[in-house]
Design an enzyme around this catalytic site. Structure first.
Site, mmCIF file in Angstrom:
data_model
loop_
_atom_site.group_PDB
_atom_site.id
_atom_site.type_symbol
_atom_site.label_atom_id
_atom_site.label_comp_id
_atom_site.label_asym_id
_atom_site.label_seq_id
_atom_site.Cartn_x
_atom_site.Cartn_y
_atom_site.Cartn_z
ATOM 1 N N SER A 11 -12.648 18.651 1.341
ATOM 2 C CA SER A 11 -11.804 18.107 2.406
ATOM 3 C C SER A 11 -10.324 18.387 2.179
ATOM 4 O O SER A 11 -9.580 18.668 3.129
ATOM 5 C CB SER A 11 -12.044 16.598 2.551
ATOM 6 O OG SER A 11 -11.786 15.922 1.321
ATOM 7 N N TRP A 12 -9.849 18.333 0.922
ATOM 8 C CA TRP A 12 -8.438 18.562 0.644
ATOM 9 C C TRP A 12 -8.072 20.023 0.903
ATOM 10 O O TRP A 12 -7.067 20.327 1.555
ATOM 11 C CB TRP A 12 -8.121 18.161 -0.792
ATOM 12 C CG TRP A 12 -6.692 18.245 -1.247
ATOM 13 C CD1 TRP A 12 -6.267 18.608 -2.483
ATOM 14 C CD2 TRP A 12 -5.493 17.920 -0.516
ATOM 15 N NE1 TRP A 12 -4.890 18.551 -2.574
ATOM 16 C CE2 TRP A 12 -4.400 18.133 -1.374
ATOM 17 C CE3 TRP A 12 -5.244 17.497 0.790
ATOM 18 C CZ2 TRP A 12 -3.068 17.934 -0.984
ATOM 19 C CZ3 TRP A 12 -3.920 17.293 1.194
ATOM 20 C CH2 TRP A 12 -2.861 17.506 0.314
ATOM 21 N N SER A 135 -1.019 11.974 -0.705
ATOM 22 C CA SER A 135 -1.437 12.891 0.365
ATOM 23 C C SER A 135 -2.948 12.893 0.549
ATOM 24 O O SER A 135 -3.633 13.776 0.046
ATOM 25 C CB SER A 135 -0.971 14.312 0.037
ATOM 26 O OG SER A 135 -1.344 14.669 -1.293
ATOM 27 N N LYS A 188 -2.935 8.244 -12.459
ATOM 28 C CA LYS A 188 -2.954 7.240 -11.379
ATOM 29 C C LYS A 188 -4.375 6.984 -10.905
ATOM 30 O O LYS A 188 -4.683 5.889 -10.413
ATOM 31 C CB LYS A 188 -2.043 7.677 -10.238
ATOM 32 C CG LYS A 188 -2.369 9.009 -9.587
ATOM 33 C CD LYS A 188 -3.316 8.916 -8.421
ATOM 34 C CE LYS A 188 -3.633 10.286 -7.835
ATOM 35 N NZ LYS A 188 -4.578 10.240 -6.720
ATOM 36 N N ASP A 241 2.332 8.320 -5.551
ATOM 37 C CA ASP A 241 0.907 8.652 -5.554
ATOM 38 C C ASP A 241 0.073 7.456 -6.012
ATOM 39 O O ASP A 241 -1.034 7.215 -5.507
ATOM 40 C CB ASP A 241 0.672 9.856 -6.468
ATOM 41 C CG ASP A 241 -0.547 10.673 -6.054
ATOM 42 O OD1 ASP A 241 -1.209 10.306 -5.074
ATOM 43 O OD2 ASP A 241 -0.825 11.681 -6.721
ATOM 44 N N SER A 251 -9.040 6.435 -0.692
ATOM 45 C CA SER A 251 -9.095 6.748 -2.118
ATOM 46 C C SER A 251 -10.507 6.565 -2.664
ATOM 47 O O SER A 251 -11.044 5.461 -2.700
ATOM 48 C CB SER A 251 -8.123 5.851 -2.891
ATOM 49 O OG SER A 251 -8.378 5.920 -4.277
ATOM 50 N N ARG A 252 -11.100 7.658 -3.130
ATOM 51 C CA ARG A 252 -12.442 7.572 -3.709
ATOM 52 C C ARG A 252 -12.427 6.780 -5.004
ATOM 53 O O ARG A 252 -13.410 6.133 -5.362
ATOM 54 C CB ARG A 252 -12.996 8.978 -3.923
ATOM 55 C CG ARG A 252 -12.219 9.803 -4.916
ATOM 56 C CD ARG A 252 -12.583 11.275 -4.898
ATOM 57 N NE ARG A 252 -12.104 11.947 -3.699
ATOM 58 C CZ ARG A 252 -12.198 13.261 -3.492
ATOM 59 N NH1 ARG A 252 -12.779 14.038 -4.396
ATOM 60 N NH2 ARG A 252 -11.740 13.807 -2.403
ATOM 61 N N ASN A 253 -11.297 6.829 -5.754
ATOM 62 C CA ASN A 253 -11.193 6.069 -6.994
ATOM 63 C C ASN A 253 -11.162 4.572 -6.720
ATOM 64 O O ASN A 253 -11.842 3.792 -7.384
ATOM 65 C CB ASN A 253 -9.934 6.503 -7.749
ATOM 66 C CG ASN A 253 -10.036 7.929 -8.255
ATOM 67 O OD1 ASN A 253 -10.656 8.204 -9.262
ATOM 68 N ND2 ASN A 253 -9.418 8.853 -7.525
#
Length: 338
Positions: A11-12, A135, A188, A241, A251-253
Site C-alpha cells: 500500500s505504501w 505519512s 517509534k 512520526d 497504524s498496524r503497530n
C-alpha cells in the site's frame, strides 16, 4: 519528467506511485509476487487502498531488469524483513551512482543495521537516500496534506528527490541526518505497540500522552548515543512520526498493540492485522542496541517482555509506574545550584 520504479507493490509503495504519477513522472511498479502484480494490472487498484485508482499507463512488472535499468530513481518500498533479499536481487541491474530511496522503516534484527546500511552493503554502487515522517499510505493515496523528510549523504541528492515528490499535498524537507531519521522511524513502531497495548487495556489519554513523551525520550536517548542528532528526534521523523503512529487506527503497530492489550498473543495479533508489524521485528534489535550503547529504555524493555517473555500487559504498566523516582530533565539545574 523522471523515470521512477517503485520496488514493492504494498500500500505504501502504491500510494507513492500515485503521487509521483500525478507529479508527471513515468512510474513503474515491481513486485516479487506475481499475484500482486496481476491484481494491480487487472483491478488498477490496491485492495488496501480502496478508491485510489491507478492510471492505465502505469507499468506493473515482475522483471527486475525492466524495473531497474534506465531508471532515474528506485523507491525501495518493501517490508524491512525483505530489504536485504530484494536489494541483493536487484543489485546486478543497478548502475553506478543510480539513486535508491528507501521508504521502509526498521532495524535488521541479527545485524542491528539500518535499512539504508543494508542497501549500501548489498548495492554498494548505488547512491542511497531515505524518506521518513508521519505519512500513512491511506492518506497519501487520497491526497491528504502530508509533510515528510528526505535524508541523503549529499545535499544535491536530497534536493533532487525533494523536487520529484513535492506537490500541493506532499511537502518535503531535506536532512543530512540519515541515521537519526531511520532510528526514529524504526523505534517509534515499538512505542506505538506500547500505545496500542495501553488502548487495549482500556487506559486513556493521560496514558497515551505519557507513552508518547517518554517514548520519544527513549528514542532520542538511544539515537543520540548512536550518533543521530537530537534535533532530528524533535522533528517530523521523530516526535511527528511517533504521534501519528501512536494515535491512528491506520497504524498496524497500534492495532497489533490493541489486540495484545486485549489478551491476544503476539502471533495472534499479527495474524489478525494481516500486515507486517514492523515494531515486533525492531523491538529485540532495540534492546540489543540499548545494551551495546549502555542506555536505558524502560518502555521498550517492557514491550519486549510482553512480546517474547509472556509478561502480562497490566503487570508491565504497573512496573513502569513503580520504577525508581526520577527527575524529568536531568540537565536543568535547581535555583542556587551550579
Amino acid at each position: 519528467m523522471a523515470k521512477i520504479s517503485i520496488i514493492g507493490g504494498g500500500s505504501w509503495g502504491i500510494a507513492l506511485a500515485v503521487l509521483l504519477h500525478k507529479n508527471g513522472h513515468e512510474v513503474a511498479v515491481w513486485s516479487a509476487l506475481e499475484k500482486e502484480i496481476a491484481m494491480l494490472q487487472e483491478d488498477h487498484e490496491h485492495k488496501m487502498l480502496p478508491g485510489v485508482k491507478l492510471p492505465e499507463d502505469m507499468l506493473f512488472t515482475i522483471d527486475e531488469k525492466e524495473a531497474v535499468e534506465g531508471r532515474d530513481l528506485l523507491v525501495m518500498a518493501v517490508a524491512s524483513s525483505y530489504t536485504r533479499a530484494t536489494s541483493h536481487r536487484l543489485s546486478p541491474f543497478v548502475a553506478a551512482g543510480q539513486k535508491i530511496l528507501n521508504v521502509a522503516k526498521g532495524i535488521e534484527e541479527h545485524t542491528l543495521m539500518t535499512l539504508s546500511e543494508i542497501i549500501e552493503e548489498e548495492v554498494p554502487q548505488a547512491d542511497v537516500a531515505v524518506m521518513s515522517g508521519p505519512s500513512h499510505a491511506e492518506e497519501v493515496g487520497r491526497g491528504v496534506p502530508t509533510t515528510i523528510v528526505v535524508g541523503a549523504k549529499s545535499k544535491a541528492t536530497a534536493e533532487y528527490i525533494q523536487n520529484l515528490f513535492m506537490s500541493e499535498s506532499f511537502r518535503v524537507y531535506v536532512s543530512p541526518d540519515i541515521l537519526g531519521m531511520e532510528l526514529g522511524g524504526a523505534l517509534k513502531n515499538v512505542v506505538a505497540l506500547a500505545a496500542g497495548i495501553a488502548d487495549g487495556l482500556g487506559y486513556g489519554d493521560n496514558t497515551k500522552a505519557a507513552l508518547i513523551t517518554r517514548g520519544i525520550t527513549e528514542i532520542a536517548r538511544l539515537g543520540t548515543a548512536m550518533g543521530g542528532k537530537f534535533e532530528t528526534f524533535c522533528g517530523l521523523t521523530g516526535i511527528g512520526d511517533l504521534i501519528v503512529t501512536c494515535a491512528s487506527m491506520h497504524s498496524r503497530n497500534r492495532r497489533a498493540g490493541i489486540l495484545i492489550g486485549q489478551g491476544k498473543s503476539c502471533d495472534e495479533a499479527m495474524a489478525e492485522v494481516k500486515m507486517v508489524v514492523e515494531g515486533v521485528h525492531s523491538a529485540r534489535a532495540a534492546m540489543e542496541l540499548a545494551g551495546k550503547y549502555h542506555v536505558q529504555l524502560p518502555i521498550i524493555e517492557q514491550v519486549n517482555q510482553i512480546l517474547f517473555e509472556g509478561k502480562s500487559a497490566a503487570q508491565a504498566v504497573k512496573e513502569l509506574m513503580l520504577r525508581d523516582k526520577k527527575i524529568e530533565v536531568s540537565d536543568i539545574p535547581w535555583p542556587g545550584e551550579s
